[in-house]
Write an enzyme that holds these catalytic residues in place. Sequence first.
Site: not given
Length: 461
Positions: A156, A207-208, A229, A263
Amino acid sequence: MSVEIRNPANPSEVVASFPTITPDDVPAMMATARTAQQAWAKIPQPERGRIVNNFLDGLEARREDIATAITREMGKIIGESRGEVNKALGEGRATTCRASAAIGEVLPSQRPDTVSYSTRRPRGVIVGINPWNFPFSTPIRKTIPALLYGNAMVLKPSISTPGAAFLMQEVADATLPEGLFQIAYGSGSLGSALTSADGVDAISFTGSVEIGRIVAQAAAANLAEISLELGGKNPVIVNDASDLEAVLNQIYAAAFAVCGQRCTAISRVLVRRELEAAVVEGLASRAKAAQIGDGLDAGTTIGPLMGEKARDDVAGFVERSLAAGAHAAAGGTTIEQNGGYFYAPTILSNVTPDMEVARDEVFGPVLAVIPYDTPDEALAICNDVEFGLSACLYSEQTPLVDRFIAEAESGMIHVNCGSFPEDHTPFVGVKNSSLGVGGSNGNSTLHFYTQEHMVYRKAQA
Protein backbone atom coordinates in the site's frame (compact mmCIF):
# COMPACT_ATOMS: atom_id res chain seq x y z
CA MET A 1 -12.63 6.02 -8.40
CA SER A 2 -9.33 7.80 -8.92
CA VAL A 3 -7.19 10.31 -7.00
CA GLU A 4 -5.57 13.37 -8.55
CA ILE A 5 -2.02 14.12 -7.41
CA ARG A 6 -0.87 17.75 -7.42
CA ASN A 7 2.59 19.27 -7.43
CA PRO A 8 3.34 20.68 -3.94
CA ALA A 9 5.57 23.33 -5.54
CA ASN A 10 2.62 24.49 -7.65
CA PRO A 11 -0.67 23.02 -6.37
CA SER A 12 -2.62 24.17 -9.41
CA GLU A 13 -0.73 21.57 -11.46
CA VAL A 14 -2.21 18.07 -11.59
CA VAL A 15 0.69 15.71 -12.24
CA ALA A 16 -1.14 12.37 -12.36
CA SER A 17 -4.31 10.46 -11.53
CA PHE A 18 -4.40 6.90 -10.15
CA PRO A 19 -7.20 4.35 -9.66
CA THR A 20 -8.11 3.24 -6.15
CA ILE A 21 -9.55 0.06 -4.73
CA THR A 22 -11.80 -0.43 -1.70
CA PRO A 23 -11.68 -2.68 1.37
CA ASP A 24 -14.11 -4.98 -0.43
CA ASP A 25 -11.32 -5.83 -2.90
CA VAL A 26 -8.93 -7.02 -0.21
CA PRO A 27 -10.07 -10.67 0.22
CA ALA A 28 -9.62 -11.44 -3.48
CA MET A 29 -6.25 -9.71 -3.48
CA MET A 30 -5.09 -11.76 -0.50
CA ALA A 31 -6.27 -14.99 -2.13
CA THR A 32 -4.34 -14.14 -5.29
CA ALA A 33 -1.24 -13.39 -3.24
CA ARG A 34 -1.54 -16.70 -1.34
CA THR A 35 -1.79 -18.73 -4.56
CA ALA A 36 1.19 -16.95 -6.10
CA GLN A 37 3.26 -17.29 -2.94
CA GLN A 38 2.76 -21.02 -2.64
CA ALA A 39 4.18 -21.57 -6.10
CA TRP A 40 6.97 -19.02 -5.60
CA ALA A 41 8.13 -20.65 -2.35
CA LYS A 42 8.89 -23.90 -4.24
CA ILE A 43 11.47 -22.15 -6.42
CA PRO A 44 15.01 -22.54 -5.00
CA GLN A 45 16.16 -19.38 -3.29
CA PRO A 46 19.18 -18.77 -5.58
CA GLU A 47 16.83 -18.91 -8.58
CA ARG A 48 14.46 -16.52 -6.82
CA GLY A 49 17.44 -14.21 -6.40
CA ARG A 50 18.06 -14.27 -10.16
CA ILE A 51 14.42 -13.43 -10.89
CA VAL A 52 14.37 -10.63 -8.33
CA ASN A 53 17.53 -9.23 -9.93
CA ASN A 54 15.64 -9.17 -13.23
CA PHE A 55 12.94 -7.16 -11.47
CA LEU A 56 15.62 -4.73 -10.26
CA ASP A 57 17.03 -4.52 -13.79
CA GLY A 58 13.61 -3.48 -15.03
CA LEU A 59 13.32 -0.84 -12.31
CA GLU A 60 16.79 0.46 -13.12
CA ALA A 61 15.73 0.96 -16.73
CA ARG A 62 12.87 3.16 -15.45
CA ARG A 63 14.86 5.03 -12.80
CA GLU A 64 14.52 8.48 -14.40
CA ASP A 65 10.75 8.02 -14.72
CA ILE A 66 10.62 6.99 -11.05
CA ALA A 67 12.75 9.93 -9.90
CA THR A 68 10.66 12.42 -11.86
CA ALA A 69 7.45 11.00 -10.40
CA ILE A 70 8.86 11.36 -6.87
CA THR A 71 9.78 15.00 -7.38
CA ARG A 72 6.51 15.95 -9.04
CA GLU A 73 4.43 14.26 -6.33
CA MET A 74 6.25 15.13 -3.10
CA GLY A 75 8.57 17.97 -4.04
CA LYS A 76 12.09 16.80 -3.16
CA ILE A 77 14.72 18.13 -5.53
CA ILE A 78 15.42 15.93 -8.54
CA GLY A 79 18.97 15.15 -7.41
CA GLU A 80 17.59 13.79 -4.14
CA SER A 81 14.97 11.76 -6.00
CA ARG A 82 17.64 10.26 -8.23
CA GLY A 83 19.69 9.56 -5.12
CA GLU A 84 16.71 7.80 -3.53
CA VAL A 85 16.24 5.59 -6.58
CA ASN A 86 19.93 4.72 -6.84
CA LYS A 87 20.25 3.99 -3.13
CA ALA A 88 17.13 1.83 -3.17
CA LEU A 89 18.46 -0.17 -6.10
CA GLY A 90 21.77 -0.53 -4.23
CA GLU A 91 19.95 -1.86 -1.18
CA GLY A 92 18.01 -4.24 -3.36
CA ARG A 93 21.18 -5.60 -4.98
CA ALA A 94 22.78 -6.00 -1.55
CA THR A 95 19.76 -8.05 -0.49
CA THR A 96 19.84 -10.34 -3.52
CA CYS A 97 23.53 -11.02 -2.82
CA ARG A 98 22.25 -13.03 0.15
CA ALA A 99 20.36 -15.43 -2.12
CA SER A 100 22.86 -18.24 -1.54
CA ALA A 101 23.81 -17.34 2.03
CA ALA A 102 23.30 -19.82 4.87
CA ILE A 103 19.93 -19.52 6.61
CA GLY A 104 20.19 -22.19 9.33
CA GLU A 105 22.68 -24.02 11.50
CA VAL A 106 23.56 -27.56 12.47
CA LEU A 107 23.44 -28.19 16.23
CA PRO A 108 24.97 -31.09 18.18
CA SER A 109 22.31 -33.64 19.05
CA GLN A 110 21.89 -35.16 22.50
CA ARG A 111 21.00 -38.49 20.90
CA PRO A 112 23.20 -40.90 18.94
CA ASP A 113 22.83 -41.20 15.18
CA THR A 114 20.72 -38.04 15.08
CA VAL A 115 21.26 -34.80 13.22
CA SER A 116 19.68 -31.63 14.59
CA TYR A 117 19.50 -28.51 12.47
CA SER A 118 17.45 -25.38 12.03
CA THR A 119 16.08 -24.11 8.76
CA ARG A 120 13.81 -21.26 7.72
CA ARG A 121 10.72 -21.10 5.51
CA PRO A 122 8.89 -18.13 3.97
CA ARG A 123 6.28 -16.48 6.17
CA GLY A 124 3.71 -16.24 3.37
CA VAL A 125 1.85 -13.04 2.48
CA ILE A 126 3.42 -9.75 3.56
CA VAL A 127 1.54 -6.45 3.76
CA GLY A 128 3.72 -3.38 3.34
CA ILE A 129 2.37 0.04 4.40
CA ASN A 130 4.51 2.86 3.05
CA PRO A 131 5.00 6.59 3.78
CA TRP A 132 4.90 9.50 1.35
CA ASN A 133 8.44 10.83 1.91
CA PHE A 134 10.38 7.91 0.39
CA PRO A 135 7.87 6.46 -2.09
CA PHE A 136 10.41 4.21 -3.82
CA SER A 137 13.15 3.31 -1.37
CA THR A 138 10.80 2.25 1.43
CA PRO A 139 8.77 -0.07 -0.84
CA ILE A 140 12.00 -1.54 -2.21
CA ARG A 141 13.33 -2.04 1.33
CA LYS A 142 10.24 -4.11 2.11
CA THR A 143 9.61 -5.82 -1.22
CA ILE A 144 13.00 -7.17 -2.27
CA PRO A 145 13.72 -9.22 0.88
CA ALA A 146 10.10 -10.36 0.98
CA LEU A 147 10.38 -11.76 -2.55
CA LEU A 148 13.89 -13.14 -2.15
CA TYR A 149 12.86 -15.18 0.90
CA GLY A 150 9.82 -16.66 -0.85
CA ASN A 151 6.92 -14.41 0.13
CA ALA A 152 4.24 -12.50 -1.77
CA MET A 153 3.94 -8.74 -1.26
CA VAL A 154 0.80 -6.62 -1.07
CA LEU A 155 2.02 -3.04 -1.02
CA LYS A 156 0.00 0.00 0.00
CA PRO A 157 1.66 3.23 -1.14
CA SER A 158 0.85 6.58 0.39
CA ILE A 159 -2.31 8.16 -0.97
CA SER A 160 -0.19 11.25 -1.77
CA THR A 161 2.78 9.71 -3.62
CA PRO A 162 1.79 6.53 -5.45
CA GLY A 163 3.56 7.05 -8.79
CA ALA A 164 6.72 5.10 -7.97
CA ALA A 165 4.70 2.14 -6.69
CA PHE A 166 2.60 2.01 -9.85
CA LEU A 167 5.79 2.01 -11.91
CA MET A 168 7.00 -0.87 -9.73
CA GLN A 169 3.77 -2.71 -10.59
CA GLU A 170 4.38 -2.20 -14.31
CA VAL A 171 7.85 -3.70 -14.02
CA ALA A 172 6.64 -6.52 -11.77
CA ASP A 173 3.98 -7.47 -14.30
CA ALA A 174 6.74 -7.93 -16.88
CA THR A 175 9.29 -9.75 -14.70
CA LEU A 176 7.59 -11.56 -11.80
CA PRO A 177 4.97 -14.32 -11.56
CA GLU A 178 1.42 -13.02 -11.67
CA GLY A 179 -0.02 -12.00 -8.31
CA LEU A 180 3.30 -12.09 -6.46
CA PHE A 181 3.51 -8.30 -6.20
CA GLN A 182 0.31 -6.26 -5.98
CA ILE A 183 -0.41 -2.59 -5.37
CA ALA A 184 -3.31 -1.74 -3.06
CA TYR A 185 -4.00 1.97 -3.49
CA GLY A 186 -6.68 3.75 -1.54
CA SER A 187 -7.67 5.64 1.59
CA GLY A 188 -6.86 4.95 5.23
CA SER A 189 -9.75 2.49 5.51
CA LEU A 190 -7.97 0.33 2.95
CA GLY A 191 -4.91 0.21 5.19
CA SER A 192 -7.07 -0.98 8.07
CA ALA A 193 -8.60 -3.67 5.87
CA LEU A 194 -5.17 -4.88 4.76
CA THR A 195 -3.61 -5.07 8.20
CA SER A 196 -6.59 -6.91 9.67
CA ALA A 197 -7.29 -9.20 6.70
CA ASP A 198 -7.45 -12.97 7.08
CA GLY A 199 -4.29 -14.57 5.77
CA VAL A 200 -1.81 -11.79 6.55
CA ASP A 201 1.37 -13.40 7.83
CA ALA A 202 3.46 -10.28 8.47
CA ILE A 203 3.06 -6.51 8.35
CA SER A 204 5.84 -4.03 7.65
CA PHE A 205 4.79 -0.45 8.42
CA THR A 206 6.67 2.83 8.11
CA GLY A 207 5.01 5.98 9.44
CA SER A 208 3.94 7.78 12.57
CA VAL A 209 3.94 6.42 16.11
CA GLU A 210 0.19 7.04 16.37
CA ILE A 211 -0.67 4.94 13.32
CA GLY A 212 1.99 2.40 14.23
CA ARG A 213 0.16 1.62 17.46
CA ILE A 214 -3.04 0.98 15.49
CA VAL A 215 -1.19 -1.31 13.08
CA ALA A 216 0.35 -3.20 16.00
CA GLN A 217 -3.11 -3.85 17.45
CA ALA A 218 -4.33 -5.16 14.09
CA ALA A 219 -1.31 -7.44 13.79
CA ALA A 220 -1.87 -8.78 17.29
CA ALA A 221 -5.41 -9.80 16.41
CA ASN A 222 -4.03 -12.09 13.66
CA LEU A 223 -0.84 -13.01 15.54
CA ALA A 224 0.99 -11.65 12.50
CA GLU A 225 4.69 -10.82 12.67
CA ILE A 226 5.24 -7.07 12.72
CA SER A 227 7.94 -4.55 11.91
CA LEU A 228 7.30 -0.87 12.66
CA GLU A 229 9.68 1.89 11.58
CA LEU A 230 8.39 5.06 13.21
CA GLY A 231 9.62 8.54 14.06
CA GLY A 232 12.84 10.13 15.20
CA LYS A 233 14.18 13.16 17.03
CA ASN A 234 17.76 12.68 16.04
CA PRO A 235 20.58 14.52 17.81
CA VAL A 236 24.09 15.38 16.79
CA ILE A 237 26.61 16.22 19.52
CA VAL A 238 29.32 18.64 18.43
CA ASN A 239 31.97 18.39 21.11
CA ASP A 240 35.17 19.18 19.23
CA ALA A 241 36.37 19.25 15.63
CA SER A 242 39.63 20.07 13.88
CA ASP A 243 37.63 21.08 10.78
CA LEU A 244 34.38 22.68 11.99
CA GLU A 245 33.35 23.79 8.47
CA ALA A 246 33.39 20.21 7.24
CA VAL A 247 31.34 19.15 10.25
CA LEU A 248 28.77 21.88 9.61
CA ASN A 249 28.50 20.84 5.96
CA GLN A 250 27.64 17.30 7.03
CA ILE A 251 25.16 18.46 9.68
CA TYR A 252 23.42 20.81 7.28
CA ALA A 253 23.05 18.09 4.64
CA ALA A 254 21.76 15.58 7.18
CA ALA A 255 19.26 18.10 8.58
CA PHE A 256 17.84 19.63 5.42
CA ALA A 257 17.88 16.83 2.85
CA VAL A 258 14.32 16.19 1.65
CA CYS A 259 13.41 19.51 3.31
CA GLY A 260 13.86 17.81 6.68
CA GLN A 261 11.09 15.33 5.88
CA ARG A 262 12.89 12.11 6.73
CA CYS A 263 12.85 10.10 9.91
CA THR A 264 16.65 10.03 10.14
CA ALA A 265 17.07 13.78 9.68
CA ILE A 266 19.18 15.53 12.30
CA SER A 267 16.84 17.88 14.16
CA ARG A 268 18.83 18.71 17.32
CA VAL A 269 22.37 20.06 17.47
CA LEU A 270 23.82 19.65 20.95
CA VAL A 271 26.92 21.84 20.94
CA ARG A 272 29.61 22.45 23.54
CA ARG A 273 28.98 25.98 24.75
CA GLU A 274 32.37 27.29 23.61
CA LEU A 275 31.43 26.37 20.03
CA GLU A 276 27.80 27.50 20.12
CA ALA A 277 28.22 30.90 18.45
CA ALA A 278 30.34 29.50 15.61
CA VAL A 279 27.95 26.61 15.02
CA VAL A 280 24.85 28.84 14.97
CA GLU A 281 26.51 31.34 12.64
CA GLY A 282 27.80 28.63 10.30
CA LEU A 283 24.49 26.79 10.05
CA ALA A 284 22.57 30.04 9.63
CA SER A 285 24.78 31.17 6.74
CA ARG A 286 24.18 27.87 4.97
CA ALA A 287 20.42 28.09 5.52
CA LYS A 288 20.27 31.65 4.21
CA ALA A 289 22.08 30.59 1.03
CA ALA A 290 19.50 27.91 0.16
CA GLN A 291 17.73 28.20 -3.18
CA ILE A 292 14.05 27.40 -2.60
CA GLY A 293 11.83 26.33 -5.47
CA ASP A 294 10.39 23.58 -7.64
CA GLY A 295 12.38 20.38 -7.26
CA LEU A 296 12.72 20.00 -11.04
CA ASP A 297 14.46 23.37 -11.42
CA ALA A 298 18.22 22.91 -11.75
CA GLY A 299 19.16 25.61 -9.22
CA THR A 300 16.84 24.48 -6.43
CA THR A 301 18.51 23.18 -3.27
CA ILE A 302 15.38 22.86 -1.09
CA GLY A 303 11.93 22.02 -2.39
CA PRO A 304 8.49 22.41 -0.85
CA LEU A 305 6.95 20.61 2.08
CA MET A 306 4.53 17.84 1.25
CA GLY A 307 1.34 19.85 1.60
CA GLU A 308 -0.45 22.74 3.23
CA LYS A 309 -0.92 20.90 6.53
CA ALA A 310 2.75 19.96 6.65
CA ARG A 311 3.77 23.57 6.07
CA ASP A 312 1.32 24.88 8.66
CA ASP A 313 2.50 22.29 11.20
CA VAL A 314 6.12 23.39 10.74
CA ALA A 315 5.14 27.05 11.02
CA GLY A 316 3.26 26.28 14.23
CA PHE A 317 6.29 24.58 15.77
CA VAL A 318 8.47 27.60 14.99
CA GLU A 319 5.92 30.14 16.22
CA ARG A 320 5.52 28.33 19.53
CA SER A 321 9.28 28.03 19.90
CA LEU A 322 9.81 31.75 19.34
CA ALA A 323 7.09 32.49 21.86
CA ALA A 324 8.90 30.25 24.36
CA GLY A 325 12.14 32.18 23.96
CA ALA A 326 13.95 30.64 21.00
CA HIS A 327 15.58 32.86 18.36
CA ALA A 328 15.44 32.34 14.59
CA ALA A 329 19.03 32.79 13.45
CA ALA A 330 17.81 31.96 9.95
CA GLY A 331 14.43 31.34 8.38
CA GLY A 332 11.32 31.15 10.51
CA THR A 333 8.98 32.20 7.70
CA THR A 334 6.83 30.74 4.97
CA ILE A 335 7.85 31.47 1.37
CA GLU A 336 5.24 32.61 -1.15
CA GLN A 337 5.96 31.11 -4.56
CA ASN A 338 3.34 29.85 -7.04
CA GLY A 339 1.06 28.94 -4.15
CA GLY A 340 3.53 26.17 -3.18
CA TYR A 341 4.08 24.82 0.31
CA PHE A 342 7.47 26.37 0.98
CA TYR A 343 9.09 27.10 4.32
CA ALA A 344 12.49 28.69 4.76
CA PRO A 345 15.20 26.46 6.26
CA THR A 346 15.27 27.50 9.88
CA ILE A 347 18.00 27.56 12.52
CA LEU A 348 16.72 28.07 16.05
CA SER A 349 19.10 29.14 18.81
CA ASN A 350 18.40 29.79 22.50
CA VAL A 351 16.59 26.45 22.58
CA THR A 352 16.35 24.60 25.89
CA PRO A 353 15.92 20.81 26.21
CA ASP A 354 12.40 21.13 27.65
CA MET A 355 10.98 23.06 24.65
CA GLU A 356 8.53 21.29 22.35
CA VAL A 357 10.83 21.79 19.34
CA ALA A 358 13.62 20.00 21.23
CA ARG A 359 11.48 16.96 22.05
CA ASP A 360 8.85 16.37 19.35
CA GLU A 361 9.32 15.42 15.72
CA VAL A 362 8.89 18.50 13.48
CA PHE A 363 9.35 16.72 10.13
CA GLY A 364 10.41 19.83 8.32
CA PRO A 365 13.35 22.19 7.68
CA VAL A 366 13.92 23.20 11.31
CA LEU A 367 17.13 22.64 13.28
CA ALA A 368 17.27 23.38 17.02
CA VAL A 369 20.65 24.28 18.56
CA ILE A 370 21.04 23.41 22.25
CA PRO A 371 24.24 24.23 24.19
CA TYR A 372 25.76 22.02 26.88
CA ASP A 373 28.65 22.31 29.31
CA THR A 374 29.72 18.73 30.08
CA PRO A 375 29.62 15.35 28.30
CA ASP A 376 27.28 14.09 31.02
CA GLU A 377 24.83 16.85 30.14
CA ALA A 378 25.17 16.20 26.41
CA LEU A 379 24.38 12.50 26.75
CA ALA A 380 21.47 13.19 29.07
CA ILE A 381 19.92 15.60 26.54
CA CYS A 382 20.69 13.20 23.71
CA ASN A 383 18.71 10.39 25.35
CA ASP A 384 15.90 12.37 26.99
CA VAL A 385 13.30 11.96 24.22
CA GLU A 386 10.81 9.23 23.36
CA PHE A 387 12.60 8.33 20.11
CA GLY A 388 15.79 6.41 19.45
CA LEU A 389 16.42 6.12 15.73
CA SER A 390 19.71 7.83 14.86
CA ALA A 391 22.33 9.77 16.83
CA CYS A 392 25.63 11.36 15.83
CA LEU A 393 28.75 12.53 17.62
CA TYR A 394 31.55 14.72 16.32
CA SER A 395 34.58 14.35 18.54
CA GLU A 396 38.22 13.32 18.32
CA GLN A 397 38.33 12.31 21.99
CA THR A 398 38.44 8.53 22.20
CA PRO A 399 36.96 8.20 25.71
CA LEU A 400 33.93 10.28 24.71
CA VAL A 401 33.51 8.33 21.48
CA ASP A 402 33.58 5.03 23.38
CA ARG A 403 31.08 6.31 25.92
CA PHE A 404 28.74 7.63 23.20
CA ILE A 405 28.75 4.27 21.40
CA ALA A 406 27.97 2.52 24.68
CA GLU A 407 25.32 4.92 25.98
CA ALA A 408 23.49 6.59 23.07
CA GLU A 409 19.91 5.30 23.07
CA SER A 410 19.61 4.99 19.30
CA GLY A 411 19.38 2.12 16.88
CA MET A 412 21.88 3.71 14.50
CA ILE A 413 24.96 5.39 15.96
CA HIS A 414 27.20 7.61 13.81
CA VAL A 415 30.59 8.94 14.85
CA ASN A 416 32.10 11.80 12.84
CA CYS A 417 29.67 11.29 9.95
CA GLY A 418 26.13 12.30 9.05
CA SER A 419 22.96 10.27 9.69
CA PHE A 420 22.78 8.43 6.36
CA PRO A 421 22.52 4.61 6.54
CA GLU A 422 24.47 2.44 4.12
CA ASP A 423 22.95 0.09 1.54
CA HIS A 424 23.99 -3.24 3.04
CA THR A 425 23.35 -2.55 6.72
CA PRO A 426 20.33 -2.99 9.02
CA PHE A 427 18.01 -0.02 9.47
CA VAL A 428 17.08 -0.14 13.14
CA GLY A 429 15.60 1.96 15.94
CA VAL A 430 14.84 1.64 19.64
CA LYS A 431 12.30 3.14 22.05
CA ASN A 432 9.34 4.68 20.17
CA SER A 433 11.23 4.65 16.87
CA SER A 434 10.73 0.96 16.21
CA LEU A 435 8.94 -2.23 17.10
CA GLY A 436 10.05 -5.61 15.90
CA VAL A 437 13.08 -6.32 13.79
CA GLY A 438 14.95 -3.78 11.69
CA GLY A 439 14.53 -3.33 7.98
CA SER A 440 16.79 -3.19 4.92
CA ASN A 441 19.56 -5.81 5.26
CA GLY A 442 21.15 -8.12 7.78
CA ASN A 443 20.04 -11.11 9.84
CA SER A 444 17.10 -9.20 11.31
CA THR A 445 15.59 -8.95 7.83
CA LEU A 446 15.96 -12.69 7.31
CA HIS A 447 14.26 -13.30 10.64
CA PHE A 448 11.31 -11.07 9.81
CA TYR A 449 10.59 -12.50 6.36
CA THR A 450 11.07 -16.15 7.32
CA GLN A 451 10.02 -18.51 10.10
CA GLU A 452 12.46 -20.75 11.94
CA HIS A 453 11.92 -24.52 12.03
CA MET A 454 13.91 -27.08 14.01
CA VAL A 455 14.56 -30.50 12.45
CA TYR A 456 15.59 -33.66 14.38
CA ARG A 457 16.51 -36.50 12.01
CA LYS A 458 17.57 -39.94 13.21
CA ALA A 459 19.60 -42.07 10.83
CA GLN A 460 17.77 -45.09 9.38
CA ALA A 461 19.27 -48.54 9.61
